[in-house]
Design a protein around this motif. Structure first.
Motif: not given
Length: 723
Positions: A147-165
């Motif tokens: 889950e990407l919680l803070d999209d204001s941060v510039e980062t190359d972290l990959p986001i995988v999956g549809e969400g843990a819940l």
């Protein structure tokens, strides 16, 4: 999203998990060495060495147990923080571990540093850029959900999956509830981390995660104040043995083993009842007026005990008739519970007999010689033991099975029809029911424990006290000849209280059951979980009064859960519509997912068995997990007979969307279970087949609430087989 990206991320997390397990094994070896060293301290030859040994062995044993319990799903979370993007991520797990340099490798989920894992949201990220949940089978990482919680941060972290819940919710359920600590949301986390004192009350409709939140709260309390809760103990009470087996893996998987898991039929130590009374009988046994009936019962003379005593001594005829013995009994009972008066009985009898001594020869010999002569007289000793035997609560409860005895103590408390119902139930099956256990506990406290004798006791009954402690309580009263010694129960009333009491499905507790669990928590903190709309107890005001008495003087912190994570919106809309149609005052949470699979209603037709087989077979062919067949109480044996051949169910599943997963259910019996409506409390299944809902409705005064519960047990598919 490319498969290559997913595989790369899973491989990276697998490398870290492998590193953690290596460290876990090192920690386990270190704990074993500590235990071995502790044992060696016993050879030092002085008291200090023994004390040191005990301390070291105790600490080592605790750590070993903790490490053993942590193997399943050891690492489940990762936090990438705004302030630490260039540093190592923060991993969350079942327990805390450090590496060889003593740097933090894995953070215990209950530690303050892990709180943000649950509390951060997209609206309030609290410094968390990405939250990742690791899904594992044993030591193998099988997937990650981000889950990407803070999209204001510039980062190359990959986001995988549809969400843990959502991923957690779509997983198949097996017969043990898996800890979903990785998907606890902010409203749940507030309840988990609520103040340790007083009462935390967690309410919410079906599927809101009340049980899981409460269990994680128990683990959280143990972590934060281990000395208090580990020494005082944590008692977790659930509605049934089926339910307790369903949840028993949750706390051990979190590293907590200092917890007593008890169903309502097991709250009294040493007693295990698994059978419910029929609703009409259960309503009588659970009612608050049973307190008066049992109080009267505990004060009655033991059936079969002698009603008079006569003996000659030094020209005097000494006699205790029924009236005199009744007066003595009332006087003894005025001092407290009857078992606690066992040591007073010889003195009281000797006093009453000595007052009758009139002869000069007797008076000249004096009281001391009189006592010696009486205590050496076997007839007096036999009478003393038979007139005031130490009593067991189960034995006293058995007195009520005599119609004349029951009529005497129940006068003005139970009607003749109610007395008849009780007698018929006990005659039909004399084994203890779940409802009987609360009655047993009431009697335990009414008759009390027999005082334990110590070396410092030097009272008049020293001559017979040992004999009194050794008399038997066999039903035929052959105390002297049976050869079987009566011994005080190993678990005594003083051992009952706990430091924390957690009760699930509190809406179902009868007034008598509230009294039973209340005794375990007089000085405890509490967690209570329930939903009034799901109650199976018909007199809510009476149960509320008993609950208020059990929790008297404690501050209550209330938390409400509003999201239904269990049911699809299609299934819950069906259940909610039923609740509204029949007038239940139900808390209707919002279902957060949709599957497109609407509940199916089918008519039984001419062959109910064939209709049910087909319905179960079709559901079993479409889901990989468990299937529940929920039936009226009167049909349970009949439907169990239909399960004799799993092959018949498999035939109906052949053309279904998915084949039956033999790895999950090699014989079928592990996947398909037959339950009554009350049995489903707290459980969930991938698919549910409800058989004859109209009969479930009509089998008790709370049948509508029970059927509402049944309709909310399915996570994926629901079929209702009507008349």
């Amino acid at each position: 999203m490319s498969e290559e990206l997913v595989a790369r991320e899973v491989a990276a997390e697998q490398a870290f998990v492998d590193r953690v397990y290596v460290q876990l094994e090192k920690s386990a070896s270190a704990a074993q060495r500590l235990a071995k060293e502790g044992h060696s301290r016993a050879h030092l030859g002085h008291e200090g060495g023994l004390v040191e040994r005990d301390a070291m062995v105790f600490q080592a044993a605790k750590r070993i147990a903790q490490l053993d319990a942590a193997h399943e799903g050891l690492v489940f979370g990762r936090l990438d923080l705004r302030t630490e993007l260039d540093a190592a991520p923060r991993y969350i797990g079942r327990i805390g571990l450090r590496d060889d340099e003593r740097d933090s490798l894995l953070i215990d989920w209950r530690a303050p540093a892990a709180a943000v894992f649950y509390q951060a949201t997209a609206a309030t990220p609290s410094g968390v850029v990405r939250r990742r949940v690791l899904r594992a089978e044993h030591r193998t990482v099988v997937g990650v959900e981000d889950e990407l919680l803070d999209d204001s941060v510039e980062t190359d972290l990959p986001i995988v999956g549809e969400g843990a819940l959502m991923a957690q919710l779509s997983r198949a359920r097996d017969r043990s509830m898996h800890s979903i600590v990785a998907t606890i949301q902010a409203e749940q986390d507030k309840a988990i981390r609520a103040p340790g004192k007083g009462v935390v009350s967690i309410s919410g409709g079906p599927g809101t995660g009340k049980t899981v939140v409460a269990l994680h709260r128990a683990a959280f309390l143990l972590y934060n104040d281990r000395r208090r809760y580990e020494s005082g103990g944590v008692l977790i009470v659930g509605p049934s043995g089926v339910f307790m087996r369903y949840i028993e893996r949750v706390l051990p998987s979190l590293g907590e083993t200092a917890v007593a898991l008890r169903s309502l039929g097991e709250v009294v130590s040493g007693i295990r009842a698994t059978r419910h009374d029929v609703p009409a009988v259960a309503d009588i046994k659970g009612a608050a007026r049973m307190v008066e009936l049992l109080r009267r019962t505990s004060r009655q003379q033991a059936p079969g005990s002698p009603r008079e005593f006569e003996i000659f001594w030094r020209d005097s005829k000494l006699r205790l008739d029924g009236a005199q013995l009744a007066k003595l009994r009332r006087n003894l009972m005025s001092h407290g519970p009857r078992n606690q008066q066992v040591s007073r009985v010889p003195s009281a009898l000797l006093d009453a007999l000595w007052r009758q001594v009139r002869s000069d020869r007797g008076r000249e010999r004096g009281r001391d010689l009189f006592n010696d002569d009486m205590l050496g007289e076997q007839r007096f000793v036999d009478f003393t033991m038979a007139w005031w035997p130490p009593l067991d609560a189960a034995e006293v409860l058995g007195w009520l099975r005599d119609p004349d005895f029951l009529a005497r103590v129940a006068d003005g408390v139970l009607s003749q029809d109610e007395q008849k119902l009780l007698l018929q139930a006990w005659e039909h099956d004399p084994s203890l029911t779940i409802e009987d256990v609360a009655l047993l506990d009431e009697l335990r406290y009414s008759i009390g424990d027999v005082p334990l004798r110590t070396d410092d006791d030097h009272t008049l009954d020293d001559h017979v006290g040992g004999t009194m402690q050794e008399l038997t309580t066999s039903s035929d009263r052959e105390y002297a000849s049976s050869g079987r010694a009566w011994t005080p129960p190993s678990h005594r009333i003083d051992d009952d209280p706990y430091a924390h009491v957690l009760i699930d499905e509190v809406q179902d507790l009868t007034p008598m059951q509230w009294r039973m669990v209340g005794r375990r928590g007089r000085t405890a903190s509490w967690t209570i979980v329930g939903d009034p709309a799901q109650s199976s107890w018909p007199v809510a005001a009476e149960a509320d009064a008993a609950r208020d008495a059990a929790l008297a003087g404690k501050q209550i912190h209330s938390f409400h859960l509003s999201k239904n994570y269990r049911n699809s919106s299609e299934i819950y809309e069906y259940a909610a519509a039923y609740a509204q149609r029949v007038g239940l005052d139900a808390d209707l949470p919002e279902a957060v997912r949709s599957t497109g699979e609407h509940p199916v209603e089918i008519a039984a037709g001419d062959d109910l068995a064939q209709t049910v087989r087909k319905a179960v077979g079709e559901i079993a062919g479409r889901v990989a997990g468990t299937v529940g067949i929920v039936v009226p109480v009167a049909r349970r044996s009949e439907v169990n007979g239909w399960l004799a051949s799993w092959d018949e169910f498999a035939e109906y599943a052949k053309g279904a969307k998915a084949a039956i997963d033999d790895a999950v259910a090699p014989s079928g019996e592990d996947r398909v279970v037959v339950l009554t409506g009350v049995d489903t409390k707290g459980l969930e299944f991938d698919g549910i087949v409800v058989v004859r809902p109209d009969e479930i409705e009509s089998e008790s005064s709370t049948g509508r609430a029970t059927l509402y519960v049944v309709l909310t047990r399915a996570t994926q598919l629901l079929t209702v087989v009507g008349g």
